[in-house]
Design an enzyme around this catalytic site. Structure first.
Site, PDB file in Angstrom:
ATOM      1  N   GLU A 118       5.232   0.453  -8.962  1.00 35.65           N
ATOM      2  CA  GLU A 118       3.821   0.165  -8.671  1.00 35.65           C
ATOM      3  C   GLU A 118       3.507   0.721  -7.299  1.00 35.65           C
ATOM      4  O   GLU A 118       4.328   1.423  -6.700  1.00 35.65           O
ATOM      5  CB  GLU A 118       3.555  -1.343  -8.728  1.00 35.65           C
ATOM      6  CG  GLU A 118       4.379  -2.155  -7.734  1.00 35.65           C
ATOM      7  CD  GLU A 118       4.035  -3.641  -7.731  1.00 35.65           C
ATOM      8  OE1 GLU A 118       2.969  -4.025  -8.251  1.00 35.65           O
ATOM      9  OE2 GLU A 118       4.837  -4.413  -7.185  1.00 35.65           O
ATOM     10  N   LYS A 150       4.951 -13.390  -6.194  1.00 36.06           N
ATOM     11  CA  LYS A 150       4.022 -12.972  -5.139  1.00 36.06           C
ATOM     12  C   LYS A 150       4.350 -13.796  -3.896  1.00 36.06           C
ATOM     13  O   LYS A 150       3.689 -14.797  -3.584  1.00 36.06           O
ATOM     14  CB  LYS A 150       2.578 -13.189  -5.606  1.00 36.06           C
ATOM     15  CG  LYS A 150       1.631 -12.146  -5.074  1.00 36.06           C
ATOM     16  CD  LYS A 150       0.340 -12.112  -5.814  1.00 36.06           C
ATOM     17  CE  LYS A 150      -0.764 -11.544  -4.969  1.00 36.06           C
ATOM     18  NZ  LYS A 150      -0.518 -10.208  -4.424  1.00 36.06           N
TER      19      LYS A 150
HETATM   20  N1  PXG Z   1       1.026  -5.121  -6.879  1.00 35.77           N
HETATM   21  C1  PXG Z   1       1.252  -5.772  -5.717  1.00 35.77           C
HETATM   22  C2  PXG Z   1       2.559  -5.611  -5.047  1.00 35.77           C
HETATM   23  C3  PXG Z   1       0.261  -6.606  -5.177  1.00 35.77           C
HETATM   24  O1  PXG Z   1       0.486  -7.270  -4.040  1.00 35.77           O
HETATM   25  C4  PXG Z   1      -1.190  -6.013  -7.039  1.00 35.77           C
HETATM   26  C5  PXG Z   1      -0.147  -5.235  -7.538  1.00 35.77           C
HETATM   27  C6  PXG Z   1      -2.441  -6.131  -7.839  1.00 35.77           C
HETATM   28  O2  PXG Z   1      -2.479  -7.398  -8.489  1.00 35.77           O
HETATM   29  P1  PXG Z   1      -3.850  -8.110  -8.844  1.00 35.77           P
HETATM   30  O3  PXG Z   1      -3.450  -9.412  -9.463  1.00 35.77           O
HETATM   31  O4  PXG Z   1      -4.605  -8.293  -7.570  1.00 35.77           O
HETATM   32  O5  PXG Z   1      -4.565  -7.234  -9.801  1.00 35.77           O
HETATM   33  C7  PXG Z   1      -0.972  -6.742  -5.844  1.00 35.77           C
HETATM   34  C8  PXG Z   1      -2.013  -7.636  -5.260  1.00 35.77           C
HETATM   35  C9  PXG Z   1      -3.977  -5.611   0.296  1.00 35.77           C
HETATM   36  C10 PXG Z   1      -3.311  -6.629  -0.577  1.00 35.77           C
HETATM   37  O6  PXG Z   1      -4.432  -5.990   1.384  1.00 35.77           O
HETATM   38  C11 PXG Z   1      -3.223  -6.419  -1.937  1.00 35.77           C
HETATM   39  C12 PXG Z   1      -2.610  -7.362  -2.757  1.00 35.77           C
HETATM   40  C13 PXG Z   1      -2.085  -8.471  -2.190  1.00 35.77           C
HETATM   41  C14 PXG Z   1      -2.147  -8.658  -0.828  1.00 35.77           C
HETATM   42  C15 PXG Z   1      -2.781  -7.749  -0.009  1.00 35.77           C
HETATM   43  O7  PXG Z   1      -4.058  -4.450  -0.105  1.00 35.77           O
HETATM   44  N2  PXG Z   1      -2.615  -7.054  -4.100  1.00 35.77           N
END
Ligand code: PXG
Length: 290
Positions: free
Chosen positions: A182, A149
């Protein structure tokens, strides 16, 4: 709002980083997006663990321990009197020179922003999202592993722009082999004949914490859940489809690339999982207010 930077709190106006920070110069850093519900930080340990895993992958020396970082996160919420919101925790490589060599950066910087959550419109949950596949493919894991991340989200941002150009909020990203990876900020799930499927990490999915929680919830409800490679064909012919993410929680998807999913309405199992997830956010997490 008070923002935590390396052990001190700053007002929004004074919360600044150096132009020589490699997080800014190169996107060299990592982050987490975390929710706080009813005064409890949800899945805090899981988020901190994933942050450390990202740090390990990019050889970033964390300037704090797991415990110190958990405490700083909770303290930042308390400092802001925040009981329901969104926490952005980031660690940059720190201040270096204009060259890209990370060895010139003496110490990583930790920034914690605890803010109100911008919830998605209720309509998305009531009626479901319409999404599209976009031309930008997910980063190769041999190049920049999507499991990291990192602060370099251009791959996702380009896909988001393509989704927006198509009038959509989210995009299905395929990997270079054409399998579903994804969405730009969410993981994707389908249901077919009562079984649940989501792409494996090897396809280019983030090890989503909501993804993991939903897999556990499904299994607890007696639903078989597995992680095979999926194609667009599998998505088009699914009975139900939904996205998961910390911000979005669980959002139903009713149309993909013009194909109606199931009967075009949010699915029954999706609804059941949404309810199960909500009951979890009401009680689970790390208590921060005694
Ligand atoms: N895939 C990606 C590429 C992400 O960045 C998720 C899946 C979901 O993961 P979690 O752990 O949250 O269930 C993420 C995380 C936004 C935003 O503003 C979203 C994420 C990160 C940064 C910004 O939509 N989601």
């Amino acid at each position: 709002m008070k923002i935590y930077i390396d052990g001190s709190y700053y007002s929004e106006q004074d919360a600044k980083v150096s132009v020589f920070d490699h997080g800014l110069l190169y996107g060299d850093g990592i982050f987490e997006g975390i929710r706080i519900y009813h005064g409890r930080v949800f899945k805090l340990k899981e988020h901190i663990d994933r942050l450390f895993a990202s740090a390990k992958a990019i050889l970033l020396n964390m300037p704090m321990t797991h415990a110190e970082l958990m405490k700083a996160t909770v303290d930042t919420c308390r400092e802001n009197g925040l009981k329901d919101g969104y926490i952005r925790l980031l660690v940059t490589r720190g201040v270096g020179n204009l060259g890209l060599n990370p060895n010139k950066c003496k110490k990583a910087s930790v920034i914690i922003i605890a803010d109100k959550i911008q919830l998605y419109p209720k309509e998305y949950y009531d009626n479901g999202l319409q999404i599209v596949t976009v031309p930008t493919t997910r980063n190769l894991h041999s190049a920049l592993n999507p499991a990291i991340k990192s602060l370099n989200y251009l791959n996702n941002i380009l896909a988001k722009i393509e989704a927006n150009n198509a009038g959509c909020e989210e995009a299905i990203m395929l990997n270079s082999e054409g399998y579903v990876a994804e969405c730009t900020g969410d993981n994707v799930f389908i249901l077919k004949n009562g079984e649940m499927f989501t792409p494996p990490l090897s396809a280019g999915a983030l090890y989503g914490i909501t993804r993991n929680t939903v897999i556990d919830l499904a299994r607890a409800a007696g639903i078989k859940a597995s992680e095979p490679n999926l194609t667009r064909y599998d998505l088009f012919n699914a009975d139900e489809c939904f996205l998961t993410g910390t911000g979005a929680e669980i959002v139903p998807v009713v149309k993909i690339d013009g194909r109606v999913i199931g009967d075009g309405k949010p699915g029954k199992i999706t609804r059941m999982l949404e309810e199960a997830y909500h009951s979890l956010t009401k009680v689970s997490g790390e208590p921060i207010y005694q």
